[in-house]
Write a protein that holds these residues in place. Structure first.
Motif, mmCIF file in Angstrom:
data_model
loop_
_atom_site.group_PDB
_atom_site.id
_atom_site.type_symbol
_atom_site.label_atom_id
_atom_site.label_comp_id
_atom_site.label_asym_id
_atom_site.label_seq_id
_atom_site.Cartn_x
_atom_site.Cartn_y
_atom_site.Cartn_z
ATOM 1 N N ILE A 3 5.869 -11.892 89.886
ATOM 2 C CA ILE A 3 5.464 -13.064 89.096
ATOM 3 C C ILE A 3 3.965 -13.157 88.837
ATOM 4 C CG2 ILE A 3 7.463 -14.444 89.818
ATOM 5 C CD1 ILE A 3 5.692 -15.879 91.802
ATOM 6 N N SER A 4 3.154 -12.349 89.505
ATOM 7 C CA SER A 4 1.703 -12.437 89.315
ATOM 8 C C SER A 4 1.305 -11.858 87.958
ATOM 9 C CB SER A 4 0.980 -11.665 90.421
ATOM 10 O OG SER A 4 -0.410 -11.623 90.168
ATOM 11 N N ARG A 39 2.582 -20.045 96.860
ATOM 12 C CA ARG A 39 1.610 -21.145 96.899
ATOM 13 C C ARG A 39 1.264 -21.524 98.341
ATOM 14 N NH1 ARG A 39 5.201 -23.641 93.161
ATOM 15 N NH2 ARG A 39 4.528 -23.248 91.015
ATOM 16 N N ALA A 68 7.704 -18.681 93.616
ATOM 17 C CA ALA A 68 6.379 -19.214 93.286
ATOM 18 C C ALA A 68 5.876 -20.153 94.375
ATOM 19 C CB ALA A 68 6.423 -19.936 91.939
ATOM 20 N N LEU A 90 -2.628 -15.506 90.768
ATOM 21 C CA LEU A 90 -1.640 -16.571 90.564
ATOM 22 C C LEU A 90 -2.312 -17.934 90.532
ATOM 23 C CD1 LEU A 90 1.217 -15.253 92.862
ATOM 24 C CD2 LEU A 90 1.491 -15.873 90.448
ATOM 25 N N GLU A 139 -2.430 -20.626 87.457
ATOM 26 C CA GLU A 139 -1.972 -22.008 87.578
ATOM 27 C C GLU A 139 -3.081 -22.982 87.180
ATOM 28 O OE1 GLU A 139 -0.226 -22.918 91.329
ATOM 29 O OE2 GLU A 139 1.650 -21.914 90.804
#
Length: 542
Positions: free
Chosen positions: A484-485, A329, A325, A530, A534
């Motif tokens: 993870i998206s 970022r 992650a 993503l 967030e």
């Protein structure tokens, strides 16, 4: 039992490694100094006037400074004790630097004054302790910076003889520089908070211009241009830090320090590795060597090119310093867009006349008309013209022109000069250190700046577009993102198709509950998804 200070009741903070304050309060520079002191690294003692004071300052400048002045004097007494020197008098005078320190690093955008605290008597004491040349050089450096930063270059303005008046004037000037046109333009470009304010860092001076085995430099723990895992930096023997970042003098690769002072070089490399691992990010370290002793002045997360951002994110992930992650970022959709910008094919590049060559400070290829005057460049950009800013060397007052330009070229300066650092931060392909006379030779011409090769060639050259699949690094990031998206984006398949990779298209897909889609730019789509996810979580926690 003594009360533990907190941000609400302490406005002037000792940076002794025990400051229990956030980066927002101490600013990036103060936070880095305190962190280095906590690790036992050689750092000149310093204190911080916190960012909270900045808002108070603009409400009522003189009252604000009056309210903190006793605390400032107390901290100066602490600096005197730490250094065994005396502010404003000899035989061992204490000189200080007064520097800005926003929470989000803004390199070169605000005020800095070095060598503050010098008058006739102090100059005499410095001459006895060092040499007349050292004392004269130090005073000239201070007078020049004070006139520019504090007195605004006003003709006939006199530098105060009283060191305490110098200190107050410099603190006021640093706070005032938070609202300078260049700082405002920089924050607007990066979407930074205008209300965050800057801290002011007052630090004991150490002198790279003192004698033999002295000098100054900038070191990156990893290469911020290419992203390669190797130290990268520049060294200037018998000079001060402002000389390096200004780009106004010739510097050497940091490897020159290894030849001159191998023990100091090894100490510097060890400190860089330690700071890199503790921050889990590439560090931009300013250092000074004073008569064979290493001093670290500041550390911060380095500004980097788009290419370096991608490679470093993957590199740090492979080393186990950051997770999936965090790796994602650290790569923005803008980074990806920059990497996919059209590039020159070798045959196109070599067929065009070479007009200048220098150091490749920021990768990328752009074309436009060369302008040497910032105001003329701004006017041309406002008219929709593609502008290349060509200067002898850039300085903080040029930042608006740099933001308006497609690319940047300078005659002098190295890879850690103002032009190089800011170009990487704002994503402008740049070639620096091209040699005397280049600005006049290029003025008014249509040119292509190749920040990959470090070349300036004649004409507007044809470029070839890239896709995400052409880059192994981007392909690897895309595979990580699919894990993870909230949206898995693919280059092809029997799936819903996004017309583009815009935020609006991604938001519509999320609202429709789509999990797998086909996108013209899969990685960009997933990075946007993503960030939206967030942001949504952040709002839910407010």
């Amino acid at each position: 039992m003594s009360k533990i200070p907190n941000e609400a009741d302490t406005l002037v903070v000792t940076l002794d490694g025990r400051a229990s304050f956030t980066r927002m309060a101490l600013g990036n520079k103060g936070y880095g100094i305190d962190s280095m002191r906590r690790q036992g690294l050689p750092v000149p003692p310093a204190f911080c006037i916190t960012t909270e004071v900045c808002a108070k300052f603009f409400a009522d400048p003189q009252r604000c400074l009056d309210e903190i002045w006793n605390d400032v004097r107390d901290k100066m007494t602490w600096l005197e004790a730490e250094t065994s020197r005396t502010f404003g008098c000899g035989p061992r005078p204490l000189l200080v630097s007064v520097r800005s320190g926003a929470a989000q690093s803004m390199p070169g955008m605000m005020g800095t004054v070095l060598d503050l605290g010098i008058d006739d008597a102090v100059e005499g004491a410095l001459a006895v302790a060092g040499s007349e040349e050292f004392a004269r050089d130090t005073r000239e450096c201070f007078n020049d910076m004070y006139r520019r930063i504090v007195l605004g270059g006003a003709a006939g303005a006199q530098v105060p003889a009283d060191p305490w008046a110098q200190l107050r004037g410099a603190i006021e000037a640093v706070f005032t520089s938070w609202k300078s046109p260049r700082a405002i333009s920089y924050r607007a470009h990066h979407g930074l908070d205008d209300d965050a304010g800057t801290a002011v860092i007052v630090q004991a001076m150490v002198f790279g211009n003192l004698a033999r085995e002295s000098g100054t430099g900038v070191l990156f723990s990893r290469n911020p241009i290419t992203g390669s895992n190797e130290p990268f930096g520049e060294w200037l023997a018998n000079g001060q830090g402002e000389d390096v970042v200004s780009g106004n003098v010739d510097v050497q690769p940091v490897a020159a320090l290894r030849e001159e002072q191998p023990v100091v070089y090894q100490q510097l490399m060890a400190a860089a590795r330690s700071l890199d691992r503790s921050a889990a990010d590439v560090q931009d370290i300013e250092f000074t060597v004073e008569q064979g002793k290493l001093w670290l002045l500041q550390t911060r997360n380095a500004k980097r090119s788009a290419q370096a951002a991608v490679r470093l994110a993957l590199q740090l992930r492979h080393e186990g310093l950051i997770d999936d992650a965090e790796a994602l970022r650290r790569v923005t959709p803008t980074h990806v867009e920059t990497l996919l910008s059209p590039a020159l094919q070798p045959e196109t590049r070599l067929a065009a006349k070479l007009l200048a060559s220098g150091l490749p400070a920021c990768p990328g290829v752009v074309s436009g008309k060369a302008y040497t005057d910032v105001d003329e460049a701004l006017d041309a950009a406002d008219e929709g013209e593609d502008v290349i800013l060509v200067r002898v060397a850039t300085n903080p007052d040029d930042v608006q022109g740099m933001l308006a330009a497609r690319g940047i070229v300078t005659e002098i300066g190295g890879a850690t000069s103002h032009a190089a650092v800011v170009s990487r931060e704002i994503g402008r392909p740049a070639v620096v250190g091209c040699g005397a006379g280049v600005a006049a030779a290029l003025a008014g011409k249509l040119i292509t700046v190749d920040g990959d090769e470090g070349e300036v060639r004649e004409g507007v050259l044809e470029r070839t577009a890239w896709s995400e699949t052409d880059s192994p690094d981007l392909a690897e990031l895309a595979e990580i993102a699919r894990g993870i998206s909230p949206i898995r984006a693919h280059a092809s398949g029997d799936l819903p198709i996004l017309a583009d990779a815009s935020a609006a298209a991604v938001a519509d897909a999320l609202a429709a509950g789509q999990v797998d889609v086909v996108s013209p730019h899969p990685l960009t789509t997933m990075l946007i998804a993503l960030r939206m996810n967030e942001d949504k979580k952040g709002l839910a926690n407010v």
